[in-house]
Design an enzyme around this catalytic site. Structure first.
Site, mmCIF file in Angstrom:
data_model
loop_
_atom_site.group_PDB
_atom_site.id
_atom_site.type_symbol
_atom_site.label_atom_id
_atom_site.label_comp_id
_atom_site.label_asym_id
_atom_site.label_seq_id
_atom_site.Cartn_x
_atom_site.Cartn_y
_atom_site.Cartn_z
ATOM 1 N N ARG A 82 41.470 39.366 43.920
ATOM 2 C CA ARG A 82 40.505 40.215 44.614
ATOM 3 C C ARG A 82 39.220 39.421 44.815
ATOM 4 O O ARG A 82 38.910 38.523 44.028
ATOM 5 C CB ARG A 82 40.200 41.460 43.766
ATOM 6 C CG ARG A 82 41.339 42.457 43.694
ATOM 7 C CD ARG A 82 41.502 43.202 45.005
ATOM 8 N NE ARG A 82 42.446 44.298 44.897
ATOM 9 C CZ ARG A 82 43.669 44.307 45.450
ATOM 10 N NH1 ARG A 82 44.095 43.270 46.129
ATOM 11 N NH2 ARG A 82 44.441 45.363 45.330
ATOM 12 N N HIS A 93 43.096 39.052 53.831
ATOM 13 C CA HIS A 93 43.821 39.911 52.877
ATOM 14 C C HIS A 93 45.236 40.239 53.387
ATOM 15 O O HIS A 93 45.598 41.410 53.562
ATOM 16 C CB HIS A 93 43.027 41.200 52.621
ATOM 17 C CG HIS A 93 43.386 41.857 51.312
ATOM 18 N ND1 HIS A 93 42.473 42.439 50.480
ATOM 19 C CD2 HIS A 93 44.576 42.017 50.681
ATOM 20 C CE1 HIS A 93 43.071 42.947 49.420
ATOM 21 N NE2 HIS A 93 44.367 42.695 49.523
HETATM 22 C C1 GLV Z 1 47.011 44.461 48.178
HETATM 23 O O1 GLV Z 1 46.061 43.809 47.946
HETATM 24 C C2 GLV Z 1 47.700 45.262 47.200
HETATM 25 O O2 GLV Z 1 47.087 45.641 46.175
HETATM 26 O O3 GLV Z 1 48.880 45.545 47.409
#
Ligand code: GLV
Length: 316
Positions: free
Chosen positions: A231, A279
């Site tokens: 993250r 992401h």
């Molecule tokens: C993406 O970041 C997830 O948590 O699946």
């Protein structure tokens, strides 16, 4: 009256969930939380909501008094404010083969790109330079993964298959064939000292926020590379920029950022030694996610242990 399964996340993938539920679980009334307002006519309908799958749950969960299970549609649960979730309702994170496979691909891609100097060759091509960098065997490259959950273990299995010298670090001791496992804060410096390429696959918790900081970078071998698929909150951004500037780190591949997206002036966008992706390392695949969810509903009905159960005290 059928029990309601409420879905509140990406509506495009929600439509796929709806088709899969209609086919495989027609006994449930599958509802997608609409963009505007709440999807229920009255309190009697709200009382029929037994299950919720969400990235961010509705603000007022007290309006759903008969909720039995909450599913995160992602592998992570750090986006959730646990204090707003009813404490007696089990929370499940998404662990499905699609997410695992996507992460294995992304981590392999990033490690191989660093190992094979892909970034340097892109620059050399632009400069019309036909110039080789010596190829080193994978076994001479030491890769370490922070976090040893299911995604990390799958990534390590693939990295081992390429022949990389693999290690992993986590809070508690693990034993994984072919992987040097380190555990606990006191073992972190020794682990870092042997990481030419460091991959962060930790859950984000108060204990891991900011873990990718100057002190950690200083403990890596000079010229190491960082891959963050955890993250954005794991990373102290200014510390990364300083470590890249000083040469302590050679390159960073970042799939996550805080905030997402970074602002238009953010230095990560055009930093020559940062590769930034939006992401996308891995995404929940509806087909497999619904299979896992339905299996958990069956387990719940039969009183069997649930898959992906979150320990709220631990934060993952
Ligand atoms: C993406 O970041 C997830 O948590 O699946």
């Amino acid at each position: 009256m059928r029990d309601i399964f409420l879905y509140k996340a990406d509506p495009v993938r929600g439509a796929e969930w709806a088709r899969l539920f209609a086919r495989h679980a027609p006994h449930l009334d599958f509802r997608i939380w609409p963009a505007t307002g709440a999807p229920f006519a009255d309190a009697a309908e709200e009382a029929r909501v037994r299950f919720l799958a969400a990235w961010q749950p509705p603000a007022d969960l007290a309006a759903l008094p008969n909720l039995e299970l909450i599913f995160s549609v992602g592998a992570g649960v750090d986006q959730l404010d646990f204090s707003t979730l009813p404490p007696h309702v089990p929370l499940l994170r998404m662990v499905e083969p699609g997410i695992v496979g996507g992460m294995v691909e992304y981590v392999s891609l990033a490690v191989l790109a660093i190992h094979r100097d892909w970034q340097s060759y892109a620059a050399r091509q632009r400069a019309r330079q036909w110039q080789a960098i010596r190829v080193l065997p994978a076994a001479s490259r030491r890769v370490g993964v922070l976090g040893l959950g299911s995604l990390a273990q799958a990534a390590l299995a693939q990295l081992r298959a390429f022949g990389f010298a693999c290690a992993g670090w986590s809070r508690s001791q693990h034993t994984i064939a072919g992987v040097d496992c380190y555990a606990g804060a006191q073992a972190l410096p020794a682990f870092l000292a042997r990481c030419d390429i460091l991959v962060c696959l930790l859950p984000l918790t108060p204990a891991t926020r900011g873990i990718l900081n100057a002190e950690l970078f200083a403990a890596l071998p000079r010229g190491a590379a960082l891959i963050n698929t955890g993250r954005g909150g794991h990373l102290v951004q200014d510390d990364l920029l300083a470590a890249l500037d000083s040469g302590q780190l050679a390159h960073a591949v970042l799939d996550v950022c805080e905030p997402e997206p970074p602002g238009p002036e953010h230095p990560f966008w055009d930093h020559p030694r940062i590769t930034l992706t939006p992401h996308v390392a891995s995404m929940t695949q509806p087909e497999m996610a619904v299979e896992v969810v339905l299996d958990n509903l069956r387990r719940h009905a039969e009183g069997l242990p649930l898959q992906g159960l979150v320990d709220r005290g631990r934060g993952y």
